[in-house]
Write a protein that holds these residues in place. Structure first.
Motif, PDB file in Angstrom:
ATOM      1  N   VAL A  64      25.969 -10.503 -37.600  1.00 18.28           N
ATOM      2  CA  VAL A  64      25.734  -9.253 -38.332  1.00 18.28           C
ATOM      3  C   VAL A  64      24.605  -8.473 -37.682  1.00 18.28           C
ATOM      4  CG1 VAL A  64      24.940  -8.291 -40.528  1.00 18.28           C
ATOM      5  CG2 VAL A  64      26.693 -10.065 -40.514  1.00 18.28           C
ATOM      6  N   LEU A  65      23.525  -9.143 -37.323  1.00 13.75           N
ATOM      7  CA  LEU A  65      22.393  -8.462 -36.681  1.00 13.75           C
ATOM      8  C   LEU A  65      22.793  -7.875 -35.316  1.00 13.75           C
ATOM      9  CD1 LEU A  65      19.437 -10.854 -37.577  1.00 13.75           C
ATOM     10  CD2 LEU A  65      19.864  -8.546 -38.442  1.00 13.75           C
ATOM     11  N   LYS A  66      23.583  -8.638 -34.527  1.00 13.04           N
ATOM     12  CA  LYS A  66      24.029  -8.123 -33.223  1.00 13.04           C
ATOM     13  C   LYS A  66      24.924  -6.898 -33.409  1.00 13.04           C
ATOM     14  CE  LYS A  66      25.686 -11.872 -31.222  1.00 13.04           C
ATOM     15  NZ  LYS A  66      26.213 -12.808 -30.211  1.00 13.04           N
ATOM     16  N   GLY A  67      25.825  -6.949 -34.391  1.00  9.29           N
ATOM     17  CA  GLY A  67      26.707  -5.808 -34.656  1.00  9.29           C
ATOM     18  C   GLY A  67      25.938  -4.586 -35.107  1.00  9.29           C
ATOM     19  N   ALA A  68      24.957  -4.784 -35.967  1.00 13.13           N
ATOM     20  CA  ALA A  68      24.136  -3.676 -36.456  1.00 13.13           C
ATOM     21  C   ALA A  68      23.324  -3.063 -35.317  1.00 13.13           C
ATOM     22  CB  ALA A  68      23.217  -4.154 -37.572  1.00 13.13           C
ATOM     23  N   ALA A  69      22.795  -3.900 -34.448  1.00 15.19           N
ATOM     24  CA  ALA A  69      22.019  -3.390 -33.311  1.00 15.19           C
ATOM     25  C   ALA A  69      22.911  -2.583 -32.366  1.00 15.19           C
ATOM     26  CB  ALA A  69      21.357  -4.539 -32.561  1.00 15.19           C
ATOM     27  N   GLY A  70      24.117  -3.078 -32.114  1.00 12.34           N
ATOM     28  CA  GLY A  70      25.052  -2.347 -31.245  1.00 12.34           C
ATOM     29  C   GLY A  70      25.462  -1.021 -31.848  1.00 12.34           C
TER      30      GLY A  70
END
Length: 155
Positions: A8-14
């Motif tokens: 979730v954090l990686k997706g939000a950052a992207g």
């Protein structure tokens, strides 16, 4: 750390990075979809489609090979391959002559790309499938008849 939380954090950052690039004007998604030839694709007959493509009086050529079935059992899915061995091929258009909108596809080739296109098209009835190739400032054409047993355009 929990794997779901990490994803979730990686997706939000992207997503945040893409949003910043769009806001800054670095990415303009509307520019990508703006380059289609509306007049040619909405033409109701072959002559108007050719006119929309900027083609008048193309020469017949044996250097264009159309690979399509002689008999298509289902007109909704007709495999078509076009190969142009003409040097300097810059575009290949595919026309199904008896379709309600005959221009099926127009493919622009650049950077010395090989003159080859493979796709699947819809055909409403038995008709000529025509390839129109632009190369060296000239236009060439070739055609092959495809017999359709079950129509694919609402038939």
């Amino acid at each position: 750390m929990n794997a779901l939380r990490r994803n979730v954090l990686k997706g939000a950052a992207g997503a945040g990075t893409v949003a910043v690039a769009v806001a800054a004007g670095l990415l303009k998604p509307t520019q990508v979809m703006a380059a289609w030839n509306e007049a040619a694709f909405e033409a109701k007959n072959v002559g108007d489609a050719m006119k929309g493509l900027g083609v008048s009086g193309p020469a017949d050529s044996k250097d264009i090979a159309i690979k399509a079935p002689d008999i298509a059992e289902n007109g909704a899915v007709v495999p078509v391959e076009v190969t142009s061995s003409i040097a300097g091929t810059t575009s290949i258009a595919i026309i199904a002559e008896k379709n309600a909108t005959p221009l099926v596809g127009n493919f622009n080739l650049s950077g010395g790309a090989q003159g080859f296109v493979s796709t699947r098209i819809k055909m409403g009835q038995t008709a000529l499938v025509r390839a129109v190739v632009k190369a060296g400032g000239k236009t060439y054409t070739s055609a092959k008849e495809v017999k359709v047993t079950i129509g694919g355009c609402g038939g």
